[in-house]
Design a protein around this motif. Structure first.
Motif, PDB file in Angstrom:
ATOM      1  N   LYS A   1      -7.527   4.474  12.998  1.00 39.22           N
ATOM      2  CA  LYS A   1      -8.513   3.321  13.471  1.00 39.22           C
ATOM      3  C   LYS A   1      -9.678   3.824  13.529  1.00 39.22           C
ATOM      4  N   ASN A   2     -10.107   4.968  13.571  1.00 34.51           N
ATOM      5  CA  ASN A   2     -11.550   5.445  13.751  1.00 34.51           C
ATOM      6  C   ASN A   2     -12.045   5.495  12.156  1.00 34.51           C
ATOM      7  N   SER A   3     -11.504   5.145  11.160  1.00 32.23           N
ATOM      8  CA  SER A   3     -12.119   5.251   9.738  1.00 32.23           C
ATOM      9  C   SER A   3     -12.601   3.893   9.622  1.00 32.23           C
ATOM     10  N   GLU A   4     -13.560   3.741   8.813  1.00 34.60           N
ATOM     11  CA  GLU A   4     -14.029   2.449   8.297  1.00 34.60           C
ATOM     12  C   GLU A   4     -13.072   1.593   7.817  1.00 34.60           C
ATOM     13  N   GLN A   5     -12.343   2.125   6.824  1.00 34.38           N
ATOM     14  CA  GLN A   5     -11.250   1.499   6.407  1.00 34.38           C
ATOM     15  C   GLN A   5     -10.104   2.292   5.697  1.00 34.38           C
ATOM     16  N   ALA A   6      -9.035   2.605   6.573  1.00 26.80           N
ATOM     17  CA  ALA A   6      -8.076   3.859   6.228  1.00 26.80           C
ATOM     18  C   ALA A   6      -7.151   3.351   5.227  1.00 26.80           C
ATOM     19  N   SER A   7      -6.824   4.119   4.271  1.00 27.27           N
ATOM     20  CA  SER A   7      -5.868   3.735   3.157  1.00 27.27           C
ATOM     21  C   SER A   7      -4.544   4.608   3.484  1.00 27.27           C
ATOM     22  N   LEU A   8      -3.437   3.959   3.536  1.00 24.38           N
ATOM     23  CA  LEU A   8      -2.248   4.470   3.819  1.00 24.38           C
ATOM     24  C   LEU A   8      -1.229   4.263   2.477  1.00 24.38           C
ATOM     25  N   VAL A   9      -0.680   5.403   1.971  1.00 21.57           N
ATOM     26  CA  VAL A   9       0.236   5.365   0.548  1.00 21.57           C
ATOM     27  C   VAL A   9       1.777   6.028   1.129  1.00 21.57           C
ATOM     28  N   PHE A  10       2.805   5.179   0.812  1.00 19.37           N
ATOM     29  CA  PHE A  10       4.050   5.851   1.212  1.00 19.37           C
ATOM     30  C   PHE A  10       4.656   5.394  -0.197  1.00 19.37           C
ATOM     31  N   PHE A  11       5.828   6.128  -0.309  1.00 23.33           N
ATOM     32  CA  PHE A  11       6.675   6.079  -1.457  1.00 23.33           C
ATOM     33  C   PHE A  11       8.084   5.390  -1.351  1.00 23.33           C
ATOM     34  N   SER A  12       8.328   4.591  -2.501  1.00 24.71           N
ATOM     35  CA  SER A  12       9.677   3.864  -2.617  1.00 24.71           C
ATOM     36  C   SER A  12      10.445   4.396  -3.903  1.00 24.71           C
ATOM     37  N   THR A  13      11.098   3.547  -4.521  1.00 31.18           N
ATOM     38  CA  THR A  13      11.892   3.821  -5.732  1.00 31.18           C
ATOM     39  C   THR A  13      11.927   2.527  -6.588  1.00 31.18           C
ATOM     40  N   VAL A  14      12.056   2.683  -7.910  1.00 28.29           N
ATOM     41  CA  VAL A  14      12.316   1.656  -8.810  1.00 28.29           C
ATOM     42  C   VAL A  14      13.657   1.012  -8.369  1.00 28.29           C
ATOM     43  N   ALA A  15      14.679   1.722  -7.730  1.00 32.53           N
ATOM     44  CA  ALA A  15      16.000   1.227  -7.513  1.00 32.53           C
ATOM     45  C   ALA A  15      16.179  -0.014  -6.248  1.00 32.53           C
ATOM     46  N   VAL A  16      14.979   0.174  -5.575  1.00 33.54           N
ATOM     47  CA  VAL A  16      14.820  -1.262  -4.760  1.00 33.54           C
ATOM     48  C   VAL A  16      14.599  -2.392  -5.259  1.00 33.54           C
ATOM     49  N   LYS A  17      13.710  -2.420  -6.499  1.00 37.25           N
ATOM     50  CA  LYS A  17      13.628  -3.902  -7.153  1.00 37.25           C
ATOM     51  C   LYS A  17      14.643  -3.757  -8.117  1.00 37.25           C
ATOM     52  N   VAL A  18      15.213  -2.708  -8.665  1.00 35.81           N
ATOM     53  CA  VAL A  18      16.080  -3.060  -9.879  1.00 35.81           C
ATOM     54  C   VAL A  18      17.484  -2.335  -9.203  1.00 35.81           C
ATOM     55  N   GLY A  19      18.422  -3.080  -9.172  1.00 36.10           N
ATOM     56  CA  GLY A  19      19.755  -2.832  -8.579  1.00 36.10           C
ATOM     57  C   GLY A  19      20.490  -1.562  -9.721  1.00 36.10           C
ATOM     58  N   MET A  20      20.705  -0.600  -8.991  1.00 36.87           N
ATOM     59  CA  MET A  20      21.175   0.530 -10.011  1.00 36.87           C
ATOM     60  C   MET A  20      22.519   1.362  -9.040  1.00 36.87           C
TER      61      MET A  20
END
Length: 232
Positions: free
Chosen positions: A110-129
């Motif tokens: 919150k102390n940042s002017e605009q913080a950027s958060l990056v998380f990781f998923s997987t292609v397998a969420v969008k494409v059923g595998m």
């Protein structure tokens, strides 16, 4: 602007490549179990096991501009072989441990002017595998959380998710440990190769930068075209 970046898990694979990409332009704090491979990088290391430890906040600056959470699993088995406990363990490492750390660093972000958060998923969420039920469930939770968090904290935070396909790291080594397997995995992708850790690090660095200042609440497929193209 030189940013303060907190990278959870940065001594191997994708995390290391992200640290390598960012350390010369920003002040990078890597929280990981080991310092292996980090010796030549200008980073600040915090000893940290995401499943067991609390972050030592005294070692971090009051302002955190970028937050990247890398720990994850690849637990590929038939559903009938996956106990409820395995689902719980995958959810704990991929999602709940991430939530714990986000809670800890919230005020610093919150102390940042605009913080950027990056998380990781997987292609397998969008494409059923097949054989991806546990990891897809855990990563799907991340995607839903990220969009909700992005909405709740806009415009103060930007929150985005990278969803890779198979990437050549130690985590995926058993899937790429001979020429036949690698050729088969390469051929599954429209661009005819599996990902490299640097491919993913490049996108993470972009999402942390001001060049992506109008991007939030997105799941970016970095997957050689697998999630959107059907190339015969």
């Amino acid at each position: 602007m030189r940013k303060n970046i907190l990278l959870i898990g940065g001594s191997h694979g994708i995390g290391f490549e992200i640290a390598n990409k960012l350390h010369s332009k920003h002040t990078v704090y890597v929280a990981s179990r080991t310092k292996e491979n980090l010796g030549n990088l200008d980073v600040n290391h915090l000893q940290f096991d995401t499943e067991k430890d609390e972050l030592d906040m005294s070692e971090l600056p009051e302002r955190i501009d970028g937050f990247i959470f890398c720990p994850g699993t690849i637990n590929l088995k038939p559903f009938k072989s996956l106990s409820t406990e395995i689902f719980r363990e995958d959810l704990e490492l991929n999602f709940l441990s991430m939530i714990k750390v986000v809670h800890q660093v919230l005020d610093h972000l919150k102390n940042s002017e605009q913080a950027s958060l990056v998380f990781f998923s997987t292609v397998a969420v969008k494409v059923g595998m097949p054989f991806h039920t546990s990891v897809a469930a855990a990563k799907g939770a991340i995607e839903g959380f990220a969009k909700a968090l992005a909405a709740e904290y806009a415009p103060k935070f930007r929150v985005n998710v990278i969803a890779p396909s198979l990437t050549d790291t130690s985590l995926a080594s058993r899937l790429l440990n001979n020429d036949k397997k690698r050729k088969m995995m390469d051929d599954r992708h429209p661009l005819k190769r599996v990902g490299d850790a640097k491919d993913i690090a490049n996108i993470a660095a972009f999402l942390i930068s001001d060049e992506s200042s109008w991007i939030t609440g997105q799941v970016l497929g970095v997957d050689g075209g697998m999630s959107t193209l059907n190339v015969q």
